[in-house]
Write an enzyme that holds these catalytic residues in place. Structure first.
Site, short mmCIF file in Angstrom:
data_model
loop_
_atom_site.label_atom_id
_atom_site.label_comp_id
_atom_site.label_asym_id
_atom_site.label_seq_id
_atom_site.Cartn_x
_atom_site.Cartn_y
_atom_site.Cartn_z
CB THR A 1 -4.92 0.86 14.51
OG1 THR A 1 -3.98 -0.19 14.38
CG2 THR A 1 -4.16 2.06 15.07
CG ASP A 2 -3.97 -4.33 16.06
OD1 ASP A 2 -3.53 -3.48 15.25
OD2 ASP A 2 -3.91 -5.56 15.85
CD GLU A 3 -0.39 -0.88 12.92
OE1 GLU A 3 0.63 -0.17 12.89
OE2 GLU A 3 -0.90 -1.38 11.91
CE1 TYR B 1 -2.40 4.74 11.18
CE2 TYR B 1 -1.55 2.62 11.95
CZ TYR B 1 -2.61 3.41 11.54
OH TYR B 1 -3.88 2.89 11.51
CE LYS C 1 -6.17 5.69 13.96
NZ LYS C 1 -7.31 6.33 13.21
P1 NAD Z 1 -7.07 4.53 3.90
O1 NAD Z 1 -5.72 5.15 3.89
O2 NAD Z 1 -7.43 3.53 2.86
O3 NAD Z 1 -8.18 5.68 3.81
C1 NAD Z 1 -8.09 6.87 4.53
C2 NAD Z 1 -9.10 7.84 3.93
O4 NAD Z 1 -9.00 9.07 4.68
C3 NAD Z 1 -8.82 8.20 2.46
O5 NAD Z 1 -10.02 8.15 1.72
C4 NAD Z 1 -8.26 9.60 2.53
O6 NAD Z 1 -8.54 10.38 1.36
C5 NAD Z 1 -8.97 10.16 3.76
N1 NAD Z 1 -8.20 11.26 4.37
C6 NAD Z 1 -6.87 11.26 4.68
N2 NAD Z 1 -6.51 12.45 5.19
C7 NAD Z 1 -7.66 13.21 5.22
C8 NAD Z 1 -7.93 14.52 5.66
N3 NAD Z 1 -6.96 15.31 6.15
N4 NAD Z 1 -9.20 14.98 5.58
C9 NAD Z 1 -10.19 14.19 5.08
N5 NAD Z 1 -9.97 12.95 4.62
C10 NAD Z 1 -8.72 12.45 4.71
O7 NAD Z 1 -7.25 3.96 5.36
P2 NAD Z 1 -8.04 2.66 5.88
O8 NAD Z 1 -7.13 1.51 5.82
O9 NAD Z 1 -9.36 2.60 5.22
O10 NAD Z 1 -8.21 3.06 7.41
C11 NAD Z 1 -9.34 3.81 7.85
C12 NAD Z 1 -9.26 4.00 9.36
O11 NAD Z 1 -9.21 2.73 10.00
C13 NAD Z 1 -8.00 4.76 9.81
O12 NAD Z 1 -8.38 5.62 10.86
C14 NAD Z 1 -7.08 3.67 10.31
O13 NAD Z 1 -6.22 4.15 11.32
C15 NAD Z 1 -8.06 2.66 10.85
N6 NAD Z 1 -7.63 1.25 10.84
C16 NAD Z 1 -7.14 0.68 9.69
C17 NAD Z 1 -6.77 -0.66 9.68
C18 NAD Z 1 -6.27 -1.34 8.43
O14 NAD Z 1 -5.83 -2.50 8.50
N7 NAD Z 1 -6.32 -0.72 7.26
C19 NAD Z 1 -6.88 -1.41 10.86
C20 NAD Z 1 -7.39 -0.80 12.02
C21 NAD Z 1 -7.76 0.53 11.98
P1 TYD Z 2 1.23 -3.47 6.33
O1 TYD Z 2 0.28 -4.05 5.33
O2 TYD Z 2 2.00 -2.24 5.96
O3 TYD Z 2 0.40 -3.24 7.68
P2 TYD Z 2 0.94 -2.85 9.18
O4 TYD Z 2 2.33 -2.41 9.10
O5 TYD Z 2 0.01 -1.72 9.52
O6 TYD Z 2 0.73 -4.07 9.99
O7 TYD Z 2 2.29 -4.58 6.71
C1 TYD Z 2 1.88 -5.85 7.21
C2 TYD Z 2 3.11 -6.62 7.56
O8 TYD Z 2 3.86 -6.90 6.37
C3 TYD Z 2 4.08 -5.85 8.47
O9 TYD Z 2 4.70 -6.77 9.36
C4 TYD Z 2 5.12 -5.28 7.52
C5 TYD Z 2 5.18 -6.33 6.43
N1 TYD Z 2 5.52 -5.83 5.07
C6 TYD Z 2 6.54 -6.44 4.33
O10 TYD Z 2 7.18 -7.41 4.78
N2 TYD Z 2 6.81 -5.96 3.08
C7 TYD Z 2 6.15 -4.90 2.54
O11 TYD Z 2 6.47 -4.48 1.40
C8 TYD Z 2 5.09 -4.29 3.30
C9 TYD Z 2 4.33 -3.11 2.76
C10 TYD Z 2 4.80 -4.80 4.56
#
Ligand code: NAD
Ligand code: TYD
Length: 351
Positions: free
Chosen positions: A132-134, A157, A161
């Site tokens: 992630t970019d975070e 988090y 990562k």
């Molecule tokens: P998500 O929470 O929707 O899905 C995570 C999946 O991992 C779920 O299906 C869960 O059951 C599985 N999981 C969790 N713990 C596990 C374990 N111990 N063993 C096996 N499986 C397990 O997450 P997402 O949003 O789809 O993110 C997927 C990946 O992409 C993550 O690594 C996250 O850090 C990265 N990512 C997400 C975003 C975003 O905006 N959502 C952005 C950049 C990177």
């Molecule tokens: P989120 O979807 O949790 O993603 P991330 O924290 O990984 O960027 O949140 C996106 C943005 O929205 C973040 O600045 C936090 C804000 N946010 C709210 O203002 N209210 C909410 O209830 C949630 C879940 C997020």
């Protein structure tokens, strides 16, 4: 060329879009989806491809080293695309240890298994770590995250990562594991668990509940359509250079409050409600501790080296996302009962 690929976290939001893309696009590959099915994992996301010949699902926990080693002794994987993670910042503030276990220890278990399995045969193998970019921390009003920006994680988090990213690179340098890492901005689209901002707001607008905006709402995120992220992963998996990092982003920065205004207006339109109805639900609440001000990706490397560009505009993607959530009430209903309600109450009770 036939390949056996392990995708971890394939029942989650991004993972399910990636699994579908690979299963349909590469009929000669065998795709093994390993997922623990936590609250965020949902096999309903993959109903349309579950009986496809080149797809199989394994339920299991990446934290369980014995289980992972056994899985690797049963399969010879050519590639691993590792997405399984605890992914929600607010949950990491409530329970950091769960993030260390899955995101750090789980990643190490996979790295160790790959190291053993690929000994002496590292050519043509790939461990692709999805990050992630975070991990880069928080930007001010100006500037962008590049692949060389120093890591400065500020939430449990992002710290977990960042740690996993470091281990992946360390295993490359120390043991010669062929790795690639990508760091992507915020994703949006169908199948995202409604704890994240966009699906949470759509769900609350539909049911007439408050839209909780943290702090002043001026925090900025750079949003990318989830299927564009899957397309970028496909490109990096096949054409990325070993040992490299690629940033993936949408050139699409939005302040949270502006995004929620747009979301309100598009959802009112989709529900045939008078414009302005949903905006009345906006409620400013107590800020998230350690809230990162701004994320923005410089995606020039992946654009120039691999030809990646986002495929759709934010307005189009957001309208499609809203339609998907409004038309998939059963999916939403199934996951917003029970444990979701308990989490929601704990997270928002004192805000
Ligand atoms: P998500 O929470 O929707 O899905 C995570 C999946 O991992 C779920 O299906 C869960 O059951 C599985 N999981 C969790 N713990 C596990 C374990 N111990 N063993 C096996 N499986 C397990 O997450 P997402 O949003 O789809 O993110 C997927 C990946 O992409 C993550 O690594 C996250 O850090 C990265 N990512 C997400 C975003 C975003 O905006 N959502 C952005 C950049 C990177
Ligand atoms: P989120 O979807 O949790 O993603 P991330 O924290 O990984 O960027 O949140 C996106 C943005 O929205 C973040 O600045 C936090 C804000 N946010 C709210 O203002 N209210 C909410 O209830 C949630 C879940 C997020």
């Amino acid at each position: 060329m036939s390949k056996k690929i392990l995708i971890t976290g394939g029942a989650g939001f991004i993972g399910s879009h990636l699994v579908r893309l690979f299963v349909n696009k590469y009929p000669d590959y065998k795709i093994v989806n390993l997922d623990k099915l936590t609250y965020a994992g949902n096999l309903e996301n993959l109903k349309d491809i579950e009986s496809t010949a080149n797809y199989s699902f394994v339920k299991g926990d990446i934290v369980d080293a014995q289980f992972i080693n056994k899985l690797f002794s049963e399969h010879q994987f050519d590639g691993i695309i590792h997405l399984a993670a605890e992914s929600h910042v607010d949950r990491s503030i409530l329970n950091p240890l769960a993030f260390v276990e899955t995101n750090v220890i789980g990643t190490l278990n996979l790295l160790n298994a790959a190291k053993e399995q690929w000994k002496g045969e590292e050519n043509d193998k790939l461990f692709y770590h999805i990050s992630t970019d975070e991990v880069y921390g928080s930007l001010g009003e100006e500037g962008f995250f590049t692949e060389t920006t120093s890591y400065d994680p500020r939430s449990p988090y992002s710290a977990s990562k960042a740690s996993s990213d470091h281990f992946v690179r360390a295993y490359h340098h120390t043991y010669g594991i062929p790795v690639v890492v990508s760091n992507c901005s915020n994703n949006y689209g169908p199948n995202q668990f409604p704890e994240k901002l966009i699906p949470l707001c759509i769900h609350n607008i539909k049911s007439g509940k408050a839209l909780p905006i943290y702090g002043d709402g001026k925090y900025t995120r750079d949003w990318l359509w989830v299927m564009d992220h899957a397309a970028a992963i496909d490109l990096i998996f096949h054409k990325g250079k070993i040992g490299e990092t690629y940033n993936i982003g949408g050139h699409n920065e939005w302040k949270n409050i502006d995004l929620v205004h747009l979301l309100c207006d598009l959802t009112d339109k989709a529900l045939n409600r008078p414009q302005g109805t949903a905006r009345q639900l906006i409620t400013f609440v107590k800020d998230r501790p350690g809230h990162d001000k701004r994320y923005a990706i410089d995606a020039n490397k992946i654009k120039h080296e691999l030809g990646f560009e986002p495929s759709i505009t934010f307005e189009t993607g957001l309208a499609q996302t809203i339609d998907w959530y409004l038309n998939n009430e059963t999916w939403l209903g199934n996951i917003t009962s029970g444990a979701y309600k308990a989490y929601y109450e704990q997270q928002y009770k004192n805000r």
